[in-house]
Design an enzyme around this catalytic site. Structure first.
Site, mmCIF file in Angstrom:
data_model
loop_
_atom_site.group_PDB
_atom_site.id
_atom_site.type_symbol
_atom_site.label_atom_id
_atom_site.label_comp_id
_atom_site.label_asym_id
_atom_site.label_seq_id
_atom_site.Cartn_x
_atom_site.Cartn_y
_atom_site.Cartn_z
ATOM 1 N N ASN A 1 12.351 1.241 1.102
ATOM 2 C CA ASN A 1 11.610 0.211 0.371
ATOM 3 C C ASN A 1 12.590 -0.527 -0.525
ATOM 4 O O ASN A 1 13.620 0.017 -0.913
ATOM 5 C CB ASN A 1 10.521 0.879 -0.493
ATOM 6 C CG ASN A 1 9.680 -0.151 -1.224
ATOM 7 O OD1 ASN A 1 9.289 -1.174 -0.654
ATOM 8 N ND2 ASN A 1 9.405 0.100 -2.497
ATOM 9 N N ASP B 1 7.565 4.642 -6.047
ATOM 10 C CA ASP B 1 8.919 4.162 -6.373
ATOM 11 C C ASP B 1 9.805 5.275 -6.956
ATOM 12 O O ASP B 1 10.629 5.022 -7.838
ATOM 13 C CB ASP B 1 8.844 2.963 -7.346
ATOM 14 C CG ASP B 1 7.997 1.824 -6.778
ATOM 15 O OD1 ASP B 1 8.060 1.598 -5.560
ATOM 16 O OD2 ASP B 1 7.280 1.173 -7.542
ATOM 17 N N ARG C 1 0.832 -1.214 0.000
ATOM 18 C CA ARG C 1 0.000 0.000 0.000
ATOM 19 C C ARG C 1 0.858 1.252 0.000
ATOM 20 O O ARG C 1 1.931 1.280 0.598
ATOM 21 C CB ARG C 1 -0.922 0.005 1.215
ATOM 22 C CG ARG C 1 -2.036 -1.009 1.060
ATOM 23 C CD ARG C 1 -2.834 -1.139 2.309
ATOM 24 N NE ARG C 1 -3.714 -2.275 2.185
ATOM 25 C CZ ARG C 1 -4.928 -2.230 1.646
ATOM 26 N NH1 ARG C 1 -5.425 -1.092 1.217
ATOM 27 N NH2 ARG C 1 -5.651 -3.322 1.547
ATOM 28 N N ILE C 2 0.317 2.267 -0.650
ATOM 29 C CA ILE C 2 1.027 3.545 -0.752
ATOM 30 C C ILE C 2 0.883 4.292 0.574
ATOM 31 O O ILE C 2 -0.214 4.339 1.144
ATOM 32 C CB ILE C 2 0.410 4.370 -1.907
ATOM 33 C CG1 ILE C 2 0.569 3.618 -3.224
ATOM 34 C CG2 ILE C 2 1.028 5.745 -1.984
ATOM 35 C CD1 ILE C 2 -0.441 4.038 -4.268
ATOM 36 N N HIS D 1 12.521 -2.457 -4.239
ATOM 37 C CA HIS D 1 11.677 -2.601 -5.431
ATOM 38 C C HIS D 1 12.374 -3.557 -6.408
ATOM 39 O O HIS D 1 13.587 -3.433 -6.632
ATOM 40 C CB HIS D 1 11.465 -1.225 -6.074
ATOM 41 C CG HIS D 1 10.612 -1.306 -7.290
ATOM 42 N ND1 HIS D 1 9.239 -1.448 -7.232
ATOM 43 C CD2 HIS D 1 10.929 -1.326 -8.613
ATOM 44 C CE1 HIS D 1 8.752 -1.520 -8.453
ATOM 45 N NE2 HIS D 1 9.750 -1.452 -9.307
HETATM 46 C C1 GRF Z 1 9.634 -8.326 -3.034
HETATM 47 O O1 GRF Z 1 9.870 -8.946 -4.255
HETATM 48 C C2 GRF Z 1 9.890 -6.836 -3.118
HETATM 49 O O2 GRF Z 1 10.642 -6.487 -4.220
HETATM 50 C C3 GRF Z 1 8.541 -6.221 -3.282
HETATM 51 O O3 GRF Z 1 7.652 -7.097 -2.648
HETATM 52 C C4 GRF Z 1 8.183 -8.414 -2.617
HETATM 53 C C5 GRF Z 1 8.033 -8.897 -1.202
HETATM 54 O O4 GRF Z 1 8.308 -10.215 -1.024
HETATM 55 N N1 GRF Z 1 8.541 -4.878 -2.747
HETATM 56 P P1 GRF Z 1 8.417 -10.794 0.451
HETATM 57 O O5 GRF Z 1 7.078 -10.588 1.137
HETATM 58 O O6 GRF Z 1 9.532 -10.077 1.148
HETATM 59 O O7 GRF Z 1 8.700 -12.260 0.260
#
Ligand code: GRF
Length: 209
Positions: free
Chosen positions: A114, A152, A98-99, A116
């Protein structure tokens, strides 16, 4: 003589929590000088909550409210209050879907990170590994960045490149990116906790992961 207070992490996630587990393992191995103050999920049965509880960390579900892609005002206030009460120094988004906006980001400005699954600024948004595959890039990767009001778009702290193979499917590419994420994210959080990584505006960060 007072002992310095540990650097306190508040971790938010919506999914299985593989990044959280990598961070928790790095903490247990003494690679991140920090404590997990609180793990919060918007999803009641998220794997990240079970993984946190199994490790003895405080973990809570907080309902996200009436929207699908963001927290509503009341929910955002509840998330903020929980993290403030836990005296969190750094908010770590680990698959939080969520944002975050408004008061939350104002309170934690420059203190929300975060990860990404692409080399930003390429492929922001959802299923970034699939966007990369569909576009036909030969290299993608993952990015750790500070969270700002955009999607992002915040200042980049660190990136790791991952090759795209000719026979990749979305699943195989995503898995290879996640392996890189599980190395990079704990390393960056460790650097932040040690005060080695100072961010003053876009492009000012320096970190060799
Ligand atoms: C990851 O691939 C990350 O890049 C993205 O959400 C996914 C989370 O995976 N933001 P997890 O819940 O940490 O396994």
């Amino acid at each position: 003589m007072s002992v310095p207070a540990p650097f306190r992490l508040g971790i938010l996630g919506s999914g299985k929590g593989s990044n959280f587990v990598a961070i928790a393992d790095a903490l247990a191995a003494g690679q991140i000088p920090a404590a997990v103050a609180l793990v919060v999920s918007d999803v009641p049965d998220a794997g990240i909550l079970a993984a946190a509880q199994a490790r003895g960390f405080p973990a809570r579900h907080i309902p996200p409210g009436r929207f699908r892609t963001k927290l509503d005002e009341e929910a955002e206030a509840s998330f903020l209050a929980a993290l403030q009460e836990a005296q969190v120094d750094l908010v770590v988004l680990a698959g939080f879907m969520r944002i975050l906006k408004g008061d939350f980001l104002r309170h934690f400005e420059g203190r929300v990170v975060n990860i990404h699954p692409s080399l930003l600024p390429s492929f922001p948004g959802l299923a970034a590994w699939k966007q990369a595959l569909d576009y036909g890039v030969k290299v993608t990767g993952c990015t750790v960045h500070l969270v700002d009001q955009g999607i992002d778009t915040g200042p980049i702290l660190a990136q790791r490149a991952v090759p795209v193979r000719d026979d990749d499917t979305p699943a195989t590419l995503h898995e290879r990116i996640q392996v890189a994420e599980r190395e990079l994210y704990p390393a960056v959080i460790g650097a932040l906790a040690r005060g080695e990584l100072r961010v003053r505006g876009r492009g000012a960060a320096g970190f060799q992961g």
